[in-house]
Motif scaffolding. Structure first.
Motif, PDB file in Angstrom:
ATOM      1  N   SER A 272      45.476 -10.906  -6.756  1.00  0.00           N
ATOM      2  CA  SER A 272      44.025 -11.141  -6.754  1.00  0.00           C
ATOM      3  C   SER A 272      43.427 -10.754  -8.089  1.00  0.00           C
ATOM      4  O   SER A 272      43.538  -9.600  -8.540  1.00  0.00           O
ATOM      5  CB  SER A 272      43.360 -10.344  -5.632  1.00  0.00           C
ATOM      6  OG  SER A 272      43.880 -10.735  -4.375  1.00  0.00           O
ATOM      7  N   ASN A 275      38.433 -13.359  -9.457  1.00  0.00           N
ATOM      8  CA  ASN A 275      37.954 -14.687  -9.091  1.00  0.00           C
ATOM      9  C   ASN A 275      38.665 -15.259  -7.866  1.00  0.00           C
ATOM     10  O   ASN A 275      38.023 -15.678  -6.912  1.00  0.00           O
ATOM     11  CB  ASN A 275      38.146 -15.663 -10.277  1.00  0.00           C
ATOM     12  CG  ASN A 275      37.374 -15.248 -11.504  1.00  0.00           C
ATOM     13  OD1 ASN A 275      36.177 -14.964 -11.422  1.00  0.00           O
ATOM     14  ND2 ASN A 275      38.048 -15.201 -12.644  1.00  0.00           N
ATOM     15  N   PHE A 276      39.987 -15.280  -7.909  1.00  0.00           N
ATOM     16  CA  PHE A 276      40.754 -15.936  -6.862  1.00  0.00           C
ATOM     17  C   PHE A 276      41.958 -15.085  -6.452  1.00  0.00           C
ATOM     18  O   PHE A 276      42.377 -14.170  -7.178  1.00  0.00           O
ATOM     19  CB  PHE A 276      41.248 -17.320  -7.326  1.00  0.00           C
ATOM     20  CG  PHE A 276      40.146 -18.231  -7.780  1.00  0.00           C
ATOM     21  CD1 PHE A 276      39.335 -18.874  -6.853  1.00  0.00           C
ATOM     22  CD2 PHE A 276      39.899 -18.424  -9.134  1.00  0.00           C
ATOM     23  CE1 PHE A 276      38.304 -19.707  -7.269  1.00  0.00           C
ATOM     24  CE2 PHE A 276      38.871 -19.251  -9.559  1.00  0.00           C
ATOM     25  CZ  PHE A 276      38.069 -19.891  -8.625  1.00  0.00           C
ATOM     26  N   THR A 277      42.502 -15.417  -5.277  1.00  0.00           N
ATOM     27  CA  THR A 277      43.758 -14.829  -4.831  1.00  0.00           C
ATOM     28  C   THR A 277      44.849 -15.877  -4.953  1.00  0.00           C
ATOM     29  O   THR A 277      44.734 -16.982  -4.398  1.00  0.00           O
ATOM     30  CB  THR A 277      43.656 -14.350  -3.371  1.00  0.00           C
ATOM     31  OG1 THR A 277      42.739 -13.251  -3.312  1.00  0.00           O
ATOM     32  CG2 THR A 277      45.011 -13.902  -2.854  1.00  0.00           C
ATOM     33  N   TRP A 278      45.918 -15.544  -5.654  1.00  0.00           N
ATOM     34  CA  TRP A 278      47.019 -16.454  -5.927  1.00  0.00           C
ATOM     35  C   TRP A 278      48.237 -16.074  -5.097  1.00  0.00           C
ATOM     36  O   TRP A 278      48.455 -14.903  -4.791  1.00  0.00           O
ATOM     37  CB  TRP A 278      47.384 -16.411  -7.421  1.00  0.00           C
ATOM     38  CG  TRP A 278      46.259 -16.816  -8.339  1.00  0.00           C
ATOM     39  CD1 TRP A 278      45.185 -16.061  -8.706  1.00  0.00           C
ATOM     40  CD2 TRP A 278      46.128 -18.073  -8.983  1.00  0.00           C
ATOM     41  NE1 TRP A 278      44.362 -16.760  -9.544  1.00  0.00           N
ATOM     42  CE2 TRP A 278      44.926 -18.019  -9.757  1.00  0.00           C
ATOM     43  CE3 TRP A 278      46.878 -19.248  -9.018  1.00  0.00           C
ATOM     44  CZ2 TRP A 278      44.475 -19.080 -10.520  1.00  0.00           C
ATOM     45  CZ3 TRP A 278      46.449 -20.306  -9.788  1.00  0.00           C
ATOM     46  CH2 TRP A 278      45.252 -20.223 -10.525  1.00  0.00           C
ATOM     47  N   CYS A 289      45.114 -20.013  -3.762  1.00  0.00           N
ATOM     48  CA  CYS A 289      44.527 -19.628  -2.483  1.00  0.00           C
ATOM     49  C   CYS A 289      45.615 -19.089  -1.578  1.00  0.00           C
ATOM     50  O   CYS A 289      46.813 -19.345  -1.806  1.00  0.00           O
ATOM     51  CB  CYS A 289      43.811 -20.816  -1.825  1.00  0.00           C
ATOM     52  SG  CYS A 289      44.874 -22.244  -1.534  1.00  0.00           S
ATOM     53  N   ASP A 291      46.332 -18.171   2.746  1.00  0.00           N
ATOM     54  CA  ASP A 291      45.942 -18.082   4.150  1.00  0.00           C
ATOM     55  C   ASP A 291      47.169 -17.671   4.941  1.00  0.00           C
ATOM     56  O   ASP A 291      48.207 -18.351   4.897  1.00  0.00           O
ATOM     57  CB  ASP A 291      45.394 -19.405   4.667  1.00  0.00           C
ATOM     58  CG  ASP A 291      44.678 -19.224   6.009  1.00  0.00           C
ATOM     59  OD1 ASP A 291      45.354 -18.889   7.001  1.00  0.00           O
ATOM     60  OD2 ASP A 291      43.445 -19.401   6.042  1.00  0.00           O
ATOM     61  N   CYS A 297      45.240 -24.097   2.663  1.00  0.00           N
ATOM     62  CA  CYS A 297      44.182 -23.209   2.185  1.00  0.00           C
ATOM     63  C   CYS A 297      43.477 -23.910   1.026  1.00  0.00           C
ATOM     64  O   CYS A 297      43.999 -24.879   0.459  1.00  0.00           O
ATOM     65  CB  CYS A 297      44.737 -21.853   1.742  1.00  0.00           C
ATOM     66  SG  CYS A 297      45.905 -21.915   0.351  1.00  0.00           S
ATOM     67  N   THR A 298      42.328 -23.421   0.680  1.00  0.00           N
ATOM     68  CA  THR A 298      41.560 -24.067  -0.380  1.00  0.00           C
ATOM     69  C   THR A 298      40.755 -23.038  -1.158  1.00  0.00           C
ATOM     70  O   THR A 298      40.432 -21.954  -0.641  1.00  0.00           O
ATOM     71  CB  THR A 298      40.612 -25.137   0.202  1.00  0.00           C
ATOM     72  OG1 THR A 298      39.968 -25.829  -0.861  1.00  0.00           O
ATOM     73  CG2 THR A 298      39.569 -24.503   1.106  1.00  0.00           C
ATOM     74  N   SER A 299      40.453 -23.356  -2.394  1.00  0.00           N
ATOM     75  CA  SER A 299      39.576 -22.539  -3.243  1.00  0.00           C
ATOM     76  C   SER A 299      38.813 -23.471  -4.160  1.00  0.00           C
ATOM     77  O   SER A 299      39.023 -24.688  -4.163  1.00  0.00           O
ATOM     78  CB  SER A 299      40.388 -21.534  -4.064  1.00  0.00           C
ATOM     79  OG  SER A 299      41.127 -22.201  -5.077  1.00  0.00           O
ATOM     80  N   ASP A 300      37.953 -22.908  -5.016  1.00  0.00           N
ATOM     81  CA  ASP A 300      37.118 -23.726  -5.888  1.00  0.00           C
ATOM     82  C   ASP A 300      37.933 -24.468  -6.945  1.00  0.00           C
ATOM     83  O   ASP A 300      37.456 -25.463  -7.527  1.00  0.00           O
ATOM     84  CB  ASP A 300      36.071 -22.859  -6.584  1.00  0.00           C
ATOM     85  CG  ASP A 300      35.033 -22.321  -5.601  1.00  0.00           C
ATOM     86  OD1 ASP A 300      34.941 -22.888  -4.490  1.00  0.00           O
ATOM     87  OD2 ASP A 300      34.338 -21.349  -5.950  1.00  0.00           O
ATOM     88  N   ASP A 303      43.773 -26.526  -3.966  1.00  0.00           N
ATOM     89  CA  ASP A 303      44.231 -26.335  -2.602  1.00  0.00           C
ATOM     90  C   ASP A 303      45.660 -25.788  -2.585  1.00  0.00           C
ATOM     91  O   ASP A 303      46.345 -25.761  -3.619  1.00  0.00           O
ATOM     92  CB  ASP A 303      44.178 -27.668  -1.839  1.00  0.00           C
ATOM     93  CG  ASP A 303      42.768 -28.242  -1.780  1.00  0.00           C
ATOM     94  OD1 ASP A 303      41.824 -27.424  -1.757  1.00  0.00           O
ATOM     95  OD2 ASP A 303      42.632 -29.476  -1.768  1.00  0.00           O
TER      96      ASP A 303
END
Length: 980
Positions: A272, A275-278, A289, A291, A297-300, A303
């Motif tokens: 993490s 900004n995002f979790t990889w 993202c 899940d 899963c999706t992020s800005d 996907d």
């Protein structure tokens, strides 16, 4: 719920039909009665006065050898737990797989008042504890084949007779002596699904010597109870092979499951930035993202493919495997006609293993590797910033410096699958030696002098943990000048440091594991020394009734304990709990006396007597204590006897309660603020929003959101308290014994009914973490809020406002109370059918709980537990059988009444668990010459435990309360017993 009710009704009907056609059980008073009928004197548990009357003022239930055999139990704990006077065990094979130490222990808990308030004796003398720092005895050291009977004093009135720890009652195991001959036993069994293989073997040998002046009885045994895996079994919600959680957390029924509910700690890792979790997809592709459960899963910025979580069920033991080697000696020798020397010796070696999923490591909660949970992915070296070469470009470019140290950083969470499962293996060696002399000083006066020494040595090794200091060094990576990389710290390099790649599945490698792994080691020694002497006898009664009985005695006892983990575990530097050493001891000197005064014998009433006992104790830890009891018996006719006793009891704090170091735990706590919005929620909402982190969470999500990572990210600390004082209790029992000897057909019928009440002041309790959280937020009690720490901002994948620490400890609380009614029925009858003599018998034990509560801290509200899971208001056990000289068919039915989920979860009496009825059967054949063959089945109806995973009361890592409800399903066994 309708299916459960139908199953319960069908079970009761089937058992009623069986009872109508067959019955067998040993009369509870039969062993004592036989001795009395032969003109001998006996000592019944709860008194030290020898009499020829097999009853006592305080109620005693006897578990006979026949009853033990008919249960087919390898461990005596299994037999005792069928009796409703015992609560859910603190330690058993099916609820200890997640413990850092103590897996596979077997304890009993009278009245659900905790193991430390049940005193366990062997032949009336104390036994060294198998649980370091506690007084609890590990019943693994009691071989069933060596037992003549077990006497259960169901009242706390014996504190004045036996001393501290007998607050709830006493379990006294009477071993065989004067045995002559050779007896060989062998038994094996397995569950219906093919696991938890069991084997129990034993050889009992005894004989007289020196013209019958002496006897020696020895026993050697080996037993094993194999592992049962959670994935092979099921609950009422279905198979247990997939991670799940109660649907109540998603607005559904509490007894339904939501699955999969995989762990967010995944072997491929979770990384993490701010900004995002990889993470990495199931095919190994990096994605922005994560899940745990969904297929996508999706992020800005993109996907991904899921599920990305980890299914833990495949690794978990439902029942831990236990091996046991046992050796016992019981001997006595008549030195003269009036002096007898006796010796008891035992050595028991128990080996238990536990196995759970690989370690869920992260950079925040796993030790002190990073203060703020953020791992730098750059290193300052020779004035220049060097990038960690293993960090993927996408993660590196997305990361920033979040804490102002000039280096980019990220939060990392990773299941350490490369390390293998977290596995422990513990060996517990218990040695006990008792010796002394007893004899007759004069007519009607006897004495005994004895010494009792016991020692328990425990060694435990473990795998699957990580050295967090080495990990930190392995991530400070710089060029080695030869085109490769090395650790930046030269001291770390000298100690074998190598750069370790933590990005992706199986990325660490064998060399990395070798550098990072932190095998654990635990060693504990518990010692008990006791010496004592007593004088017992009778003298003339000026009232003209039977002689007055009296006992006086003195005792000295010393308890000591020392337990230590390896250095990394002690400091919490192996990713797991910080568990500092515990060391301490105390001594106690005691004097006691007991008197029995008959007032009337065979007068205008059959019998009237009073009795009392008192004990003075001087502890090195808490000073002086005094306990006493007083009671009486009234038999207007021989067939009916009324009895009652009042007692003032004490329990001194044990070594762990006084001296235990500040230990870390990871409790399961449900956050009451879950779902609270920016407004509303009453007092609960106001209390929750007082925390800045909670407000930040609400602002980001609309309502306060608790994630899976938040549920798994709660830690806490607890420890001993050297300022503790003794518990003070008051116990009352009153009842009636009916044995209609004057009616020939009912002469073998005994019915008892007893009211009990136990009230403990200044009870020594560790306040439950869930209670602390609920009292802080639901009740607004600030003193409880002082034990809680929330995260002020988001840390990695742990949300802002989520619970970080919930701490607790032991105190002399406001108290504990429980009360209820015990009823027993025992009946034996013989029928002549043709040329066969048919023996039938029925044994019933029933307990109705009237009240029960605990006050976690002095001055706070009562926390009621009667009627909750583990403390059902109604429980009973029925043992019945029918047999001849050639066979015996026995059946045991155990009923656990409907119970409520702990009111600390979601309010008082909201969710109700249906009743359970378990049926066990055994068929035994007797062959001329002393050989017996038998087969049996436990949980014949194949009852599945009720499902309520992650709800208060469920066992850690399990899907139900696996200490209260049978989780193993139907199982079978067969055995042979040969006498020579």
């Amino acid at each position: 719920m309708q299916k459960a009710a139908l199953r319960s009704a069908t079970s009761l009907t089937a058992f009623a039909l069986l009872c109508a056609s067959s019955a067998y059980a040993q009369d509870a008073a039969e062993p004592a009665a036989e001795a009395a009928d032969d003109g001998g004197v006996i000592i019944v548990t709860g008194t030290r006065i020898q009499t020829d009357v097999p009853t006592t003022v305080a109620p005693v239930q006897v578990v006979s050898e026949d009853l033990i055999e008919s249960s087919g139990a390898i461990n005596i704990q299994e037999t005792l737990l069928e009796n409703p006077v015992f609560g859910t065990p603190t330690f058993s094979r099916t609820n200890t797989s997640f413990l850092t130490s103590g897996s596979g222990l077997a304890t009993v808990d009278l009245r659900n008042l905790d193991v430390d308030r049940t005193l366990v004796l062997i032949n009336g003398r104390r036994v060294v504890s198998g649980l370091p720092g506690s007084a609890a005895v590990d019943l693994n050291m009691i071989p069933t084949q060596m037992l003549e009977r077990a006497e259960v004093l169901t009242s706390g009135s014996a504190s004045a007779v036996y001393g501290s720890d007998a607050v709830a009652g006493v379990v006294n195991f009477i071993l065989k002596d004067d045995f002559e001959g050779l007896e060989i036993n062998a038994q094996s069994g397995i569950t219906e699904v093919g696991d938890s293989f069991t084997l129990d073997t034993g050889v009992l040998l005894g004989g007289n010597f020196d013209d019958g002046r002496g006897n020696a009885t020895v026993f050697f045994g080996y037993s094993e109870q194999g592992a049962a895996f959670l994935k092979n079994h099921k609950t009422e919600a279905g198979p247990s092979d997939v991670d799940s959680i109660s649907a109540i957390f998603f607005g559904g029924d509490i007894f339904d499951s939501v699955e999969p509910f995989n762990s967010s700690y995944a072997p491929q890792g979770r990384y993490s930035t701010d900004n995002f979790t990889w993470t990495y997809s199931p095919t190994g592709a990096l994605q922005p993202c994560f899940d745990a459960n969904a297929a996508t899963c999706t992020s800005d910025i993109g996907d991904g493919v899921g599920p990305n979580g980890f299914n833990r069920q495949a690794f978990r033991y439902l029942a831990v495997p236990v091996q046991r080697y046992t050796g016992y000696l019981n001997a006595h020798y008549d030195i003269t006609d009036n002096i007898t020397a006796f010796l008891e010796g035992s050595f028991v070696s128990t080996n238990a293993k536990s196995n759970i999923e690989p370690f869920p490591w992260d950079t925040d909660s796993s030790g002190t590797q990073y203060v703020d949970g953020q791992m730098p992915i750059e290193t300052l070296f020779n004035g220049a910033i060097v990038r960690n070469p293993f960090v993927p470009d996408a993660i590196y470019n997305d990361a920033s410096d979040t804490n102002g140290d000039g280096l980019r950083d990220i939060f990392v969470a990773k299941r350490l699958s490369s390390f293998g499962p977290r596995a422990t293996e513990a060996t517990q060696d218990t040695f006990r030696l008792v010796g002394g002399v007893r004899g007759e000083l004069a007519s009607n006066w006897n004495y005994e002098v004895f010494a009792n020494y016991g020692q328990t040595n425990i060694t435990q090794t473990g795998t699957g943990q990580i050295n967090v200091l080495n990990f930190r060094s392995s991530q400070q990576i710089v060029p080695d000048g030869e085109g490769g990389f090395m650790c930046a710290d030269p001291n770390a390099v000298a100690n074998g440091c190598i750069p370790v790649n933590i990005f992706g599945l199986d990325s660490i490698g064998e060399e990395g594991v070798a550098y990072l792994e932190a095998p654990s080691f635990y060693k504990a020694v518990q010692k008990q020394t006791q010496v004592g002497a007593n004088l017992s006898g009778f003298f003339g009664n000026p009232l003209g009734a039977n002689d007055i009985g009296m006992t006086v005695g003195v005792e000295y006892r010393r308890e000591s304990q020392d337990s230590r983990w390896d250095a990394l575990q002690s400091a919490g530097l192996n990713g797991g709990n910080a568990l500092p050493p515990t060391s301490g001891s105390f001594e106690v000197k005691e004097a006691y006396g007991e008197v029995l005064v008959p007032l009337i014998n065979d007068g205008f009433v059959h019998e009237l007597s009073v009795r009392g006992a008192a004990r003075y104790s001087d502890y090195s830890s808490i000073g002086n204590t005094f306990s006493w009891n007083a009671g009486g018996e009234f038999a207007p006719i021989e067939d009916i006897r009324f009895r009652g006793m009042y007692a003032v009891t004490v329990r001194a704090p044990n070594v762990a309660e006084l001296f235990e170091g500040l230990s870390q735990d990871f409790p399961t706590v449900n956050d009451p603020c879950d779902g609270i919005g920016a407004t509303g929620g009453g007092a609960l909402g106001d209390n929750c929003r007082a925390a800045p982190g909670v407000l930040a969470n609400i602002a980001a999500n609309g309502t306060f959101l608790v994630t899976q990572s938040d549920r798994q990210g709660v830690t806490g600390f607890s420890g001993g308290n050297p300022n503790l004082q003794e518990e003070k209790g008051k116990t009352l029992t009153a009842g009636v014994v009916i044995n209609p000897k004057s009616i020939h057909a009912l002469r073998n019928l005994t019915i008892t009914a007893d009211y009990f009440r136990v009230k403990i002041q200044d009870a020594i309790v560790e306040t439950p973490e869930q209670f602390i959280v609920d009292q802080c937020y639901r009740q607004g009690v600030q003193s409880f809020c002082d034990f809680i720490e929330r995260r002020t901002t988001q840390q990695g994948t742990n949300s802002a406002g989520s619970l970080r620490e919930v701490n607790t400890g032991v105190t002399n609380s406001g108290g504990i109370k429980t009360s209820g009614i015990d009823v027993t029925l025992n009946y034996v009858h013989f029928f002549d059918v043709g040329n066969e003599r048919l023996r039938t018998s029925l044994n019933v034990a029933y307990t109705h709980l009237l009240s029960g509560y605990e006050i976690p801290l002095r001055g706070e509200a009562k926390d009621y537990f009667e009627g909750e899971v583990g403390s059902a208001k109604d429980r009973f056990t029925v043992n019945t059988a029918i047999g001849t000289d050639d066979f015996r068919l026995s059946a045991t039915g155990t009923y656990i009444g409907a119970s409520w989920i702990d009111d600390q979860f979601d309010g008082f009496h909201v969710y109700k668990v249906h009743p359970e009825f378990y049926l066990d059967l055994q068929l035994r054949y007797f062959i001329e010459g002393g050989t017996e063959f038998y087969v049996g089945a436990d949980n014949v109806l194949d009852n599945d435990p009720v499902y309520f995973a992650s709800v208060n009361g469920s066992t850690t890592g399990m899907e139900s309360d696996t200490g209260t409800y049978d989780p193993l399903g139907r199982r079978f066994y067969a055995g042979v017993k040969m006498k020579f």
